[in-house]
Design a protein around this motif. Structure first.
Motif, mmCIF file in Angstrom:
data_model
loop_
_atom_site.group_PDB
_atom_site.id
_atom_site.type_symbol
_atom_site.label_atom_id
_atom_site.label_comp_id
_atom_site.label_asym_id
_atom_site.label_seq_id
_atom_site.Cartn_x
_atom_site.Cartn_y
_atom_site.Cartn_z
ATOM 1 N N VAL A 98 -21.142 84.021 48.794
ATOM 2 C CA VAL A 98 -20.266 84.463 47.704
ATOM 3 C C VAL A 98 -18.976 83.658 47.694
ATOM 4 O O VAL A 98 -18.527 83.191 46.654
ATOM 5 N N VAL A 99 -18.382 83.448 48.866
ATOM 6 C CA VAL A 99 -17.121 82.700 48.944
ATOM 7 C C VAL A 99 -17.349 81.258 48.513
ATOM 8 O O VAL A 99 -16.598 80.707 47.723
ATOM 9 N N GLN A 103 -16.857 76.916 44.351
ATOM 10 C CA GLN A 103 -17.553 75.929 43.530
ATOM 11 C C GLN A 103 -17.365 76.224 42.048
ATOM 12 O O GLN A 103 -17.166 75.302 41.246
ATOM 13 N N ILE A 104 -17.412 77.489 41.671
ATOM 14 C CA ILE A 104 -17.226 77.863 40.268
ATOM 15 C C ILE A 104 -15.821 77.509 39.812
ATOM 16 O O ILE A 104 -15.628 76.917 38.743
ATOM 17 N N GLU A 105 -14.821 77.861 40.633
ATOM 18 C CA GLU A 105 -13.435 77.554 40.260
ATOM 19 C C GLU A 105 -13.225 76.046 40.156
ATOM 20 O O GLU A 105 -12.536 75.570 39.239
ATOM 21 N N LEU A 123 -13.688 71.246 34.056
ATOM 22 C CA LEU A 123 -13.876 71.386 32.615
ATOM 23 C C LEU A 123 -12.531 71.471 31.894
ATOM 24 O O LEU A 123 -12.346 70.882 30.826
ATOM 25 N N VAL A 124 -11.584 72.189 32.488
ATOM 26 C CA VAL A 124 -10.254 72.314 31.901
ATOM 27 C C VAL A 124 -9.566 70.955 31.918
ATOM 28 O O VAL A 124 -8.962 70.538 30.921
ATOM 29 N N LEU A 166 -13.786 83.106 31.863
ATOM 30 C CA LEU A 166 -15.104 82.760 32.399
ATOM 31 C C LEU A 166 -15.182 83.055 33.894
ATOM 32 O O LEU A 166 -16.144 83.669 34.360
ATOM 33 N N ILE A 167 -14.160 82.657 34.631
ATOM 34 C CA ILE A 167 -14.143 82.916 36.075
ATOM 35 C C ILE A 167 -14.138 84.412 36.347
ATOM 36 O O ILE A 167 -14.882 84.899 37.197
#
Length: 126
Positions: free
Chosen positions: A33-34, A39-41, A47-48, A61-62
């Motif tokens: 999970v961590v 990775q998502i952030e 993308l930003v 989204l996050i």
């Protein structure tokens, strides 16, 4: 006496093995999970940076992903807890040890019988 010691040793070994396995699974899940959150952030941050998504949308989204993950983790924890309960019940059954539900049921029956005996004692001429 020797039988009791063997049963206690078997119970301790089974419990330690079960808890050790559960601990490994939970630690792996927490680590996953961590790692996934980082990775998502990182991905959304890229993308930003490229201008492909607005900063406000990125945060939403996050947050959506984090909330969805919390639900999945909670569901997984519930399943793990149910599995642990099932295994403990099975272990207690194999050792011929009554469950809490069985003890509660017997306690209720004993209380009812006690009330009936008291009622009969009060009804009989003394």
């Amino acid at each position: 006496m020797t039988d009791q010691i063997e049963i206690i040793e078997e119970t301790t070994e089974a419990t330690n093995t079960l808890l050790s396995g559960l601990r490994r699974v939970l630690m792996a899940a927490v680590g996953a999970v961590v790692l996934t959150q980082e990775q998502i952030e990182d991905f959304v941050g890229k993308l930003v940076d490229r201008g492909e998504i607005a900063d406000g949308d990125a945060r939403k989204l996050i947050n959506d992903v984090v909330e969805r993950r919390k639900k999945i983790v909670h569901s997984g924890a519930r399943k793990a807890e149910d599995e642990m309960d099932r295994r403990i019940e099975s272990l207690l059954w194999r050792m011929n040890i009554p469950s809490k539900g069985e003890i509660d049921s017997l306690s209720d029956k004993i209380a009812e019988l006690s009330r009936k005996v008291d009622d009969l004692n009060h009804q009989s001429p003394g």
